[in-house]
Design a protein around this motif. Sequence first.
Motif, mmCIF file in Angstrom:
data_model
loop_
_atom_site.group_PDB
_atom_site.id
_atom_site.type_symbol
_atom_site.label_atom_id
_atom_site.label_comp_id
_atom_site.label_asym_id
_atom_site.label_seq_id
_atom_site.Cartn_x
_atom_site.Cartn_y
_atom_site.Cartn_z
ATOM 1 N N GLN A 41 0.849 -1.029 0.440
ATOM 2 C CA GLN A 41 -0.317 -0.181 -0.214
ATOM 3 C C GLN A 41 0.852 1.139 0.162
ATOM 4 O O GLN A 41 0.452 1.959 -0.886
ATOM 5 C CB GLN A 41 -0.784 -0.052 1.204
ATOM 6 N N SER A 42 1.858 1.425 0.521
ATOM 7 C CA SER A 42 2.311 2.065 0.810
ATOM 8 C C SER A 42 3.734 2.621 -0.338
ATOM 9 O O SER A 42 3.982 3.889 -0.947
ATOM 10 C CB SER A 42 3.490 2.229 1.384
ATOM 11 N N TYR A 43 4.089 1.648 -1.406
ATOM 12 C CA TYR A 43 4.685 1.487 -2.192
ATOM 13 C C TYR A 43 3.565 1.822 -3.248
ATOM 14 O O TYR A 43 4.475 2.679 -4.195
ATOM 15 C CB TYR A 43 4.580 0.262 -2.866
ATOM 16 N N ASP A 44 2.079 1.334 -3.615
ATOM 17 C CA ASP A 44 1.537 2.078 -4.522
ATOM 18 C C ASP A 44 1.074 3.122 -4.172
ATOM 19 O O ASP A 44 0.625 3.845 -4.852
ATOM 20 C CB ASP A 44 -0.244 1.170 -4.163
ATOM 21 N N ALA A 45 1.330 3.757 -3.857
ATOM 22 C CA ALA A 45 1.207 5.552 -2.984
ATOM 23 C C ALA A 45 2.056 6.608 -4.153
ATOM 24 O O ALA A 45 2.161 7.082 -4.002
ATOM 25 C CB ALA A 45 0.758 5.866 -1.486
ATOM 26 N N ILE A 46 3.489 5.707 -4.434
ATOM 27 C CA ILE A 46 4.381 6.596 -5.058
ATOM 28 C C ILE A 46 3.550 6.896 -6.462
ATOM 29 O O ILE A 46 3.381 5.686 -6.910
ATOM 30 C CB ILE A 46 5.845 5.796 -4.881
ATOM 31 N N GLU A 47 3.663 8.272 -6.812
ATOM 32 C CA GLU A 47 3.754 7.754 -8.260
ATOM 33 C C GLU A 47 5.429 8.828 -8.411
ATOM 34 O O GLU A 47 5.159 9.703 -8.625
ATOM 35 C CB GLU A 47 2.676 9.199 -8.672
ATOM 36 N N PRO A 48 5.905 7.908 -9.913
ATOM 37 C CA PRO A 48 6.917 8.806 -10.479
ATOM 38 C C PRO A 48 6.478 10.316 -10.900
ATOM 39 O O PRO A 48 5.204 10.268 -11.559
ATOM 40 C CB PRO A 48 7.449 8.105 -11.271
ATOM 41 N N TYR A 49 7.408 11.143 -11.232
ATOM 42 C CA TYR A 49 7.114 12.579 -11.304
ATOM 43 C C TYR A 49 6.527 13.232 -10.388
ATOM 44 O O TYR A 49 5.881 14.795 -11.290
ATOM 45 C CB TYR A 49 6.817 12.451 -12.880
ATOM 46 N N ARG A 50 5.668 12.444 -9.292
ATOM 47 C CA ARG A 50 4.223 13.646 -8.865
ATOM 48 C C ARG A 50 4.918 13.329 -7.010
ATOM 49 O O ARG A 50 5.002 14.479 -6.750
ATOM 50 C CB ARG A 50 3.323 13.026 -8.416
ATOM 51 N N THR A 51 5.345 12.317 -6.676
ATOM 52 C CA THR A 51 6.278 12.197 -5.614
ATOM 53 C C THR A 51 7.340 12.669 -5.161
ATOM 54 O O THR A 51 8.322 12.289 -5.604
ATOM 55 C CB THR A 51 5.769 10.842 -4.625
ATOM 56 N N ASP A 52 7.389 13.468 -4.282
ATOM 57 C CA ASP A 52 8.881 13.680 -3.975
ATOM 58 C C ASP A 52 9.654 13.477 -2.250
ATOM 59 O O ASP A 52 8.310 12.345 -1.730
ATOM 60 C CB ASP A 52 9.170 15.537 -4.059
ATOM 61 N N THR A 53 10.294 13.356 -2.136
ATOM 62 C CA THR A 53 10.976 13.032 -0.786
ATOM 63 C C THR A 53 10.100 13.229 0.619
ATOM 64 O O THR A 53 10.401 12.573 1.395
ATOM 65 C CB THR A 53 12.630 13.173 -0.798
ATOM 66 N N GLN A 57 8.565 10.302 3.448
ATOM 67 C CA GLN A 57 9.183 9.460 5.220
ATOM 68 C C GLN A 57 8.119 9.319 5.641
ATOM 69 O O GLN A 57 7.780 8.200 6.280
ATOM 70 C CB GLN A 57 9.334 10.554 5.637
ATOM 71 N N PRO A 58 6.678 9.951 5.507
ATOM 72 C CA PRO A 58 5.826 9.407 5.910
ATOM 73 C C PRO A 58 5.220 7.366 5.246
ATOM 74 O O PRO A 58 4.511 6.659 5.981
ATOM 75 C CB PRO A 58 4.558 9.976 5.858
ATOM 76 N N LEU A 59 5.690 7.172 4.560
ATOM 77 C CA LEU A 59 5.467 5.814 3.150
ATOM 78 C C LEU A 59 5.827 5.011 4.020
ATOM 79 O O LEU A 59 6.312 4.108 3.563
ATOM 80 C CB LEU A 59 5.161 6.347 2.227
ATOM 81 N N GLY A 60 7.512 5.493 5.080
ATOM 82 C CA GLY A 60 8.866 4.201 5.301
ATOM 83 C C GLY A 60 9.383 4.432 4.393
ATOM 84 O O GLY A 60 10.137 3.547 4.789
ATOM 85 N N PHE A 61 10.109 5.027 3.059
ATOM 86 C CA PHE A 61 11.221 4.748 1.914
ATOM 87 C C PHE A 61 12.099 5.858 2.795
ATOM 88 O O PHE A 61 11.641 6.831 1.246
ATOM 89 C CB PHE A 61 10.990 5.205 1.704
ATOM 90 N N ASP A 62 12.260 6.421 3.532
ATOM 91 C CA ASP A 62 13.240 6.794 4.098
ATOM 92 C C ASP A 62 14.206 7.036 4.703
ATOM 93 O O ASP A 62 14.119 6.088 5.936
ATOM 94 C CB ASP A 62 12.402 8.634 5.017
ATOM 95 N N ALA A 63 15.723 7.184 4.540
ATOM 96 C CA ALA A 63 16.688 6.893 5.547
ATOM 97 C C ALA A 63 17.173 7.025 6.548
ATOM 98 O O ALA A 63 17.066 6.110 7.663
ATOM 99 C CB ALA A 63 17.932 6.745 4.622
ATOM 100 N N ASN A 151 14.979 15.342 -5.448
ATOM 101 C CA ASN A 151 14.078 14.753 -4.653
ATOM 102 C C ASN A 151 12.697 14.956 -5.281
ATOM 103 O O ASN A 151 11.914 14.068 -3.918
ATOM 104 C CB ASN A 151 13.588 16.471 -3.472
ATOM 105 N N LEU A 152 12.671 14.207 -6.377
ATOM 106 C CA LEU A 152 11.695 13.600 -7.171
ATOM 107 C C LEU A 152 12.005 12.243 -7.137
ATOM 108 O O LEU A 152 12.931 11.707 -7.542
ATOM 109 C CB LEU A 152 11.369 14.707 -8.304
ATOM 110 N N VAL A 153 10.731 11.541 -7.091
ATOM 111 C CA VAL A 153 10.617 10.526 -7.425
ATOM 112 C C VAL A 153 10.326 10.133 -8.825
ATOM 113 O O VAL A 153 9.849 10.922 -9.638
ATOM 114 C CB VAL A 153 9.442 9.766 -7.049
ATOM 115 N N ILE A 154 11.717 9.048 -9.800
ATOM 116 C CA ILE A 154 11.811 9.087 -11.392
ATOM 117 C C ILE A 154 11.315 7.243 -11.300
ATOM 118 O O ILE A 154 10.648 6.830 -12.726
ATOM 119 C CB ILE A 154 12.903 9.611 -12.092
ATOM 120 N N TYR A 155 11.421 7.023 -11.177
ATOM 121 C CA TYR A 155 11.493 4.945 -11.275
ATOM 122 C C TYR A 155 10.892 5.059 -9.703
ATOM 123 O O TYR A 155 11.579 4.163 -8.531
ATOM 124 C CB TYR A 155 12.094 5.019 -11.997
ATOM 125 N N LYS A 156 10.903 3.549 -10.458
ATOM 126 C CA LYS A 156 9.495 3.141 -8.672
ATOM 127 C C LYS A 156 10.069 0.873 -9.063
ATOM 128 O O LYS A 156 9.193 0.765 -10.460
ATOM 129 C CB LYS A 156 9.174 3.066 -7.552
#
Length: 187
Positions: A41-53, A57-63, A151-156
Amino acid sequence: MRRWVLLWLCGALVLVGCSSLLPRTRETMPSGWKSFEQAMQSYDAIEPYRTDTAQLQPLGFDAGTNPNVRILSYLEVLERFLPSQLLTREDLAPGLLDCLTAGELCRAFEVNQRRTNNRRYGNFFADFLNFRRKTETTGWEFNAVIVLRENLVIYKIWSGQPQILTHEESTNPLGPLQSVGPSLLRF
């Protein structure tokens, strides 16, 4: 006669309850995800070219908040996704092409999350004396790579195993003496 029956019944009750004395282990990598479905669910919430760093963080993808997130450098991203003889540059996804052209502005977050439970079962005395050990492993595993340009997601991309279930059985015919041989050879 009654004593023997009573003694036999007490012994049977002790043996039945002994399996709860067998060891159990749990391997958990800390994160906010308690199940494979939550991770997806967290992964699916990420949209390439829309989601930023900041949104990762709240999705759990932050070092900074998830100890199981590894930061990949530009060179590690290239090594992982660089075209090979079978795959040409044109075969790459648009986000990966953007990463190739961005150079050092490109990086990635790699997430490896696993939760497993190991439970030994079977005869307590056979396990305790090392004649026969049976172990059941259950759990799940989730892995993802999130590629960023600045700071922009471009691929997952993700991989994983929604359900882990394995049974392992080891038998030592000599029981506790099985490991004595190698230890005698060391002297």
